[in-house]
Write a protein that holds these residues in place. Structure first.
Motif, PDB file in Angstrom:
ATOM      1  N   GLN A 130       0.854  -1.180   0.000  1.00  0.00           N
ATOM      2  CA  GLN A 130       0.000   0.000   0.000  1.00  0.00           C
ATOM      3  C   GLN A 130       0.892   1.232   0.000  1.00  0.00           C
ATOM      4  N   PHE A 131       0.540   2.205  -0.829  1.00  0.00           N
ATOM      5  CA  PHE A 131       1.347   3.404  -0.998  1.00  0.00           C
ATOM      6  C   PHE A 131       0.402   4.603  -1.053  1.00  0.00           C
ATOM      7  N   HIS A 132       0.753   5.641  -0.304  1.00  0.00           N
ATOM      8  CA  HIS A 132      -0.084   6.847  -0.301  1.00  0.00           C
ATOM      9  C   HIS A 132       0.694   7.982   0.356  1.00  0.00           C
ATOM     10  N   PRO A 133       0.208   9.214   0.263  1.00  0.00           N
ATOM     11  CA  PRO A 133       0.980  10.362   0.753  1.00  0.00           C
ATOM     12  C   PRO A 133       1.267  10.365   2.246  1.00  0.00           C
ATOM     13  N   ALA A 134       0.531   9.594   3.049  1.00  0.00           N
ATOM     14  CA  ALA A 134       0.750   9.582   4.495  1.00  0.00           C
ATOM     15  C   ALA A 134       1.263   8.238   5.005  1.00  0.00           C
ATOM     16  N   CYS A 135       1.725   7.369   4.104  1.00  0.00           N
ATOM     17  CA  CYS A 135       2.127   6.018   4.508  1.00  0.00           C
ATOM     18  C   CYS A 135       3.370   6.055   5.397  1.00  0.00           C
ATOM     19  N   GLU A 136       3.341   5.283   6.475  1.00  0.00           N
ATOM     20  CA  GLU A 136       4.435   5.267   7.447  1.00  0.00           C
ATOM     21  C   GLU A 136       5.401   4.100   7.263  1.00  0.00           C
ATOM     22  N   GLU A 137       5.237   3.293   6.219  1.00  0.00           N
ATOM     23  CA  GLU A 137       6.154   2.179   5.988  1.00  0.00           C
ATOM     24  C   GLU A 137       7.579   2.705   5.802  1.00  0.00           C
ATOM     25  N   ARG A 138       8.561   2.020   6.425  1.00  0.00           N
ATOM     26  CA  ARG A 138       9.950   2.486   6.421  1.00  0.00           C
ATOM     27  C   ARG A 138      10.852   1.549   5.629  1.00  0.00           C
ATOM     28  N   ALA A 139      11.983   2.070   5.201  1.00  0.00           N
ATOM     29  CA  ALA A 139      12.987   1.256   4.517  1.00  0.00           C
ATOM     30  C   ALA A 139      13.588   0.247   5.492  1.00  0.00           C
ATOM     31  N   ALA A 140      13.886  -0.943   4.998  1.00  0.00           N
ATOM     32  CA  ALA A 140      14.387  -2.012   5.863  1.00  0.00           C
ATOM     33  C   ALA A 140      15.724  -1.662   6.508  1.00  0.00           C
ATOM     34  N   ARG A 141      16.570  -0.946   5.797  1.00  0.00           N
ATOM     35  CA  ARG A 141      17.895  -0.616   6.312  1.00  0.00           C
ATOM     36  C   ARG A 141      17.978   0.785   6.918  1.00  0.00           C
ATOM     37  N   ASN A 142      16.931   1.568   6.787  1.00  0.00           N
ATOM     38  CA  ASN A 142      16.911   2.916   7.358  1.00  0.00           C
ATOM     39  C   ASN A 142      15.487   3.281   7.757  1.00  0.00           C
ATOM     40  N   PRO A 143      15.120   3.052   9.013  1.00  0.00           N
ATOM     41  CA  PRO A 143      13.758   3.349   9.457  1.00  0.00           C
ATOM     42  C   PRO A 143      13.373   4.819   9.325  1.00  0.00           C
ATOM     43  N   GLY A 144      14.353   5.680   9.085  1.00  0.00           N
ATOM     44  CA  GLY A 144      14.041   7.085   8.922  1.00  0.00           C
ATOM     45  C   GLY A 144      13.503   7.447   7.547  1.00  0.00           C
ATOM     46  N   LEU A 145      13.588   6.521   6.592  1.00  0.00           N
ATOM     47  CA  LEU A 145      13.148   6.784   5.225  1.00  0.00           C
ATOM     48  C   LEU A 145      11.786   6.137   4.990  1.00  0.00           C
ATOM     49  N   ARG A 146      10.784   6.966   4.746  1.00  0.00           N
ATOM     50  CA  ARG A 146       9.433   6.478   4.454  1.00  0.00           C
ATOM     51  C   ARG A 146       9.339   6.211   2.955  1.00  0.00           C
ATOM     52  N   VAL A 147       9.578   4.966   2.584  1.00  0.00           N
ATOM     53  CA  VAL A 147       9.720   4.631   1.168  1.00  0.00           C
ATOM     54  C   VAL A 147       8.389   4.471   0.435  1.00  0.00           C
ATOM     55  N   SER A 148       7.305   4.402   1.174  1.00  0.00           N
ATOM     56  CA  SER A 148       6.012   4.107   0.545  1.00  0.00           C
ATOM     57  C   SER A 148       5.115   5.333   0.410  1.00  0.00           C
ATOM     58  N   ARG A 149       5.689   6.532   0.506  1.00  0.00           N
ATOM     59  CA  ARG A 149       4.906   7.754   0.372  1.00  0.00           C
ATOM     60  C   ARG A 149       4.789   8.143  -1.096  1.00  0.00           C
ATOM     61  N   ALA A 150       3.742   7.672  -1.719  1.00  0.00           N
ATOM     62  CA  ALA A 150       3.473   7.966  -3.120  1.00  0.00           C
ATOM     63  C   ALA A 150       2.614   9.223  -3.226  1.00  0.00           C
ATOM     64  N   PRO A 151       2.653   9.908  -4.359  1.00  0.00           N
ATOM     65  CA  PRO A 151       1.853  11.125  -4.517  1.00  0.00           C
ATOM     66  C   PRO A 151       0.361  10.851  -4.650  1.00  0.00           C
ATOM     67  N   VAL A 152       0.001   9.625  -5.005  1.00  0.00           N
ATOM     68  CA  VAL A 152      -1.403   9.233  -5.122  1.00  0.00           C
ATOM     69  C   VAL A 152      -1.584   7.891  -4.415  1.00  0.00           C
ATOM     70  N   PRO A 153      -2.774   7.619  -3.865  1.00  0.00           N
ATOM     71  CA  PRO A 153      -2.982   6.328  -3.192  1.00  0.00           C
ATOM     72  C   PRO A 153      -3.062   5.195  -4.206  1.00  0.00           C
ATOM     73  N   LEU A 154      -2.386   4.101  -3.891  1.00  0.00           N
ATOM     74  CA  LEU A 154      -2.406   2.958  -4.793  1.00  0.00           C
ATOM     75  C   LEU A 154      -2.076   1.671  -4.051  1.00  0.00           C
ATOM     76  N   PHE A 155      -2.508   0.576  -4.630  1.00  0.00           N
ATOM     77  CA  PHE A 155      -2.107  -0.764  -4.208  1.00  0.00           C
ATOM     78  C   PHE A 155      -1.241  -1.353  -5.318  1.00  0.00           C
ATOM     79  N   ALA A 156      -0.225  -2.137  -4.933  1.00  0.00           N
ATOM     80  CA  ALA A 156       0.630  -2.825  -5.901  1.00  0.00           C
ATOM     81  C   ALA A 156       0.678  -4.300  -5.541  1.00  0.00           C
ATOM     82  N   LEU A 157       0.440  -5.149  -6.505  1.00  0.00           N
ATOM     83  CA  LEU A 157       0.372  -6.594  -6.303  1.00  0.00           C
ATOM     84  C   LEU A 157       1.418  -7.280  -7.167  1.00  0.00           C
ATOM     85  N   ARG A 158       2.112  -8.259  -6.583  1.00  0.00           N
ATOM     86  CA  ARG A 158       3.117  -9.031  -7.320  1.00  0.00           C
ATOM     87  C   ARG A 158       3.273 -10.385  -6.656  1.00  0.00           C
ATOM     88  N   HIS A 159       4.072 -11.235  -7.282  1.00  0.00           N
ATOM     89  CA  HIS A 159       4.395 -12.534  -6.687  1.00  0.00           C
ATOM     90  C   HIS A 159       5.436 -12.354  -5.578  1.00  0.00           C
TER      91      HIS A 159
END
Length: 213
Positions: A130-159
């Motif tokens: 899940q990605f959106h402008p307020a997403c709090e998900e952090r990078a695995a190697r740097n918890p200070g980087l919110r990597v999932s802050r997308a400009p628009v809300p979206l879901f991404a699905l993969r294997h």
């Protein structure tokens, strides 16, 4: 940047254009705060090059319920499983749905829906982000980087992929699915990334009695 819709040949809408720009200007570039070399997401660039990153826009309304978003994810899964792909390399297959019409106050619902549906998807060897402008998900190697802050809300699905130990090691059922899918690779001659190996070993000890079976 290709702004055509891969399924219909129509031009992308403005929200889709924003998503594509974020893919190319953030996910497909290195970031000094990431804690490792390479692009922020190692799969988006290759998927774009292979023509296997599918992007759609679905209407959700201003305040959908969590159940509505879970139903949307199920619809995504059905669509994903029925898609035809330019390559048989399943690692590169990805389906992104931009959620149109969502109020800013409703963005946390994406996080709730993700948490609710994740166990079901992981059991099927699927991963949802899940990605959106307020997403709090952090990078695995740097918890200070919110990597999932997308400009628009979206879901991404993969294997499910080998690196997903980073997202699946803190729950017994999730990790059991990961172990069933990728456990053999940790005993191969080629050593995995030290972070992956450490997280895998710790999860084995915690959930599967050392992965001795």
């Amino acid at each position: 940047m290709d702004l055509s819709n891969g399924d219909s040949g129509e031009r992308c809408t403005a929200p889709q254009e924003q998503a594509w720009r974020w893919f190319e200007e953030f996910l497909c570039r290195p970031n000094g705060q990431l804690g490792r070399d390479g692009h922020v997401c190692p799969f988006v660039g290759p998927a774009i090059e292979a023509g296997t990153l599918r992007v759609a826009e679905w209407e959700v309304g201003p305040e959908p319920g969590v159940g509505d978003l879970v139903a949307l994810v199920h619809r995504m899964v059905d669509a994903f499983r029925n898609m035809e792909w330019a390559t048989r390399n399943r690692t590169l297959h990805a389906f992104v749905v931009v959620l149109n019409g969502l109020d800013a106050a409703a963005l946390p619902l994406l996080d709730e829906a993700h948490s609710k549906v994740k166990p079901e998807l992981v059991s099927q060897y699927l991963m949802l982000g899940q990605f959106h402008p307020a997403c709090e998900e952090r990078a695995a190697r740097n918890p200070g980087l919110r990597v999932s802050r997308a400009p628009v809300p979206l879901f991404a699905l993969r294997h499910m992929a080998f690196h997903d130990v980073l997202f699946l090691d803190d729950d017994m059922e999730w990790f059991s699915a990961y172990h069933a899918r990728f456990g053999r690779r940790y005993s191969s001659v080629t050593m995995p990334d030290p972070l992956f190996a450490d997280r895998y070993a710790r999860a084995c000890e915690k959930w599967l009695a050392g992965c001795g079976t």
